[in-house]
Design an enzyme around this catalytic site. Structure first.
Site, short mmCIF file in Angstrom:
data_model
loop_
_atom_site.label_atom_id
_atom_site.label_comp_id
_atom_site.label_asym_id
_atom_site.label_seq_id
_atom_site.Cartn_x
_atom_site.Cartn_y
_atom_site.Cartn_z
N CYS A 98 23.02 12.30 -99.87
CA CYS A 98 22.50 11.59 -98.70
C CYS A 98 23.70 11.49 -97.78
O CYS A 98 24.61 10.70 -98.05
CB CYS A 98 21.95 10.20 -99.03
SG CYS A 98 21.54 9.29 -97.52
N CYS A 101 23.81 7.74 -95.94
CA CYS A 101 24.15 6.54 -96.71
C CYS A 101 24.10 6.86 -98.20
O CYS A 101 25.00 7.52 -98.72
CB CYS A 101 23.25 5.37 -96.33
SG CYS A 101 21.51 5.79 -96.13
N SER A 102 23.07 6.44 -98.89
CA SER A 102 23.04 6.69 -100.33
C SER A 102 21.61 6.79 -100.85
O SER A 102 21.33 6.38 -101.96
CB SER A 102 23.79 5.58 -101.07
OG SER A 102 23.20 4.34 -100.76
N CYS A 103 20.70 7.33 -100.04
CA CYS A 103 19.30 7.44 -100.48
C CYS A 103 19.23 8.27 -101.75
O CYS A 103 19.89 9.30 -101.86
CB CYS A 103 18.45 8.06 -99.37
SG CYS A 103 18.46 7.06 -97.88
#
Ligand code: FE
Length: 191
Positions: A98, A101-103
């Site tokens: 991602c 961000c951090s999906c």
């Protein structure tokens, strides 16, 4: 100060504030972490992979529409609006990131590893995927195509790793034990 450290401090400050105001308890927060780490973990994903290896019709359905294929299993945990599964083959290697961000597909893989949220991984994996893969110990032949899939709040990707050689005749439960979290992110090969 790295972005990760700043984020950690910020998260801790928010948690402290919420607890002080009595909005959440430490037990609730621990419960959520426990759910994704221990109960969900990457086990749901491993189960889907093992099933796909064992059952060609399920594999086709999973690759065609991951969200629909996993529906009957009622995996708890949101964070997956739409699951898209990409199959690794001898010709094509898929990798998930991602960049924003951090999906991450929590319902099938549990909590993301720390490095997945690292700004270095997020930017480098797009620019130099083979080099990053090499650092994870994955060295692909020049002939293979590397595809990087950028997750978002709407679409969460998961990799269907190649079935390891020597796994013929294994039961689904035995197959599931061979599947690692990292292989479903695309930074590990199973063999
Ligand atoms: Fe994200």
């Amino acid at each position: 100060m790295s972005e990760t450290t700043e984020q950690a401090i910020r998260a801790e400050a928010i948690e402290l504030l919420l607890r002080e105001k009595g909005l959440v308890s430490e037990a609730q927060i621990d419960g959520i972490i426990q759910q994704y780490n221990a109960r969900t973990g990457p086990l749901n994903g491993a189960y889907l992979v093992a099933r796909a290896w064992a059952d060609a019709a399920f594999k086709a359905a999973l690759l065609q529409d991951g969200t629909r294929a996993m529906e009957p299993f009622n995996f708890s945990g949101g964070e997956v609006q739409k699951l898209v599964v990409k199959e690794n083959t001898p010709q094509t290697h898929n990798l998930v990131v991602c960049t924003l961000c951090s999906c991450y597909p929590w319902a099938v893989l549990g909590l993301p590893p720390r490095w997945y949220k690292d700004p270095a991984y997020r930017s480098r994996v797009v620019k130099e995927p083979r080099k990053v893969l090499g650092e994870f110990g994955v060295n692909l032949p020049d002939s293979s195509l590397v595809k990087v899939w950028d997750s978002s709040a709407e679409i969460r990707y998961m990799v269907l790793p190649q079935r390891p050689s020597g796994s013929e005749g294994m039961s689904e439960a035995e197959l599931a034990e061979l599947v690692t979290r990292d292989s479903m992110i695309g930074v590990e090969l199973l063999d």
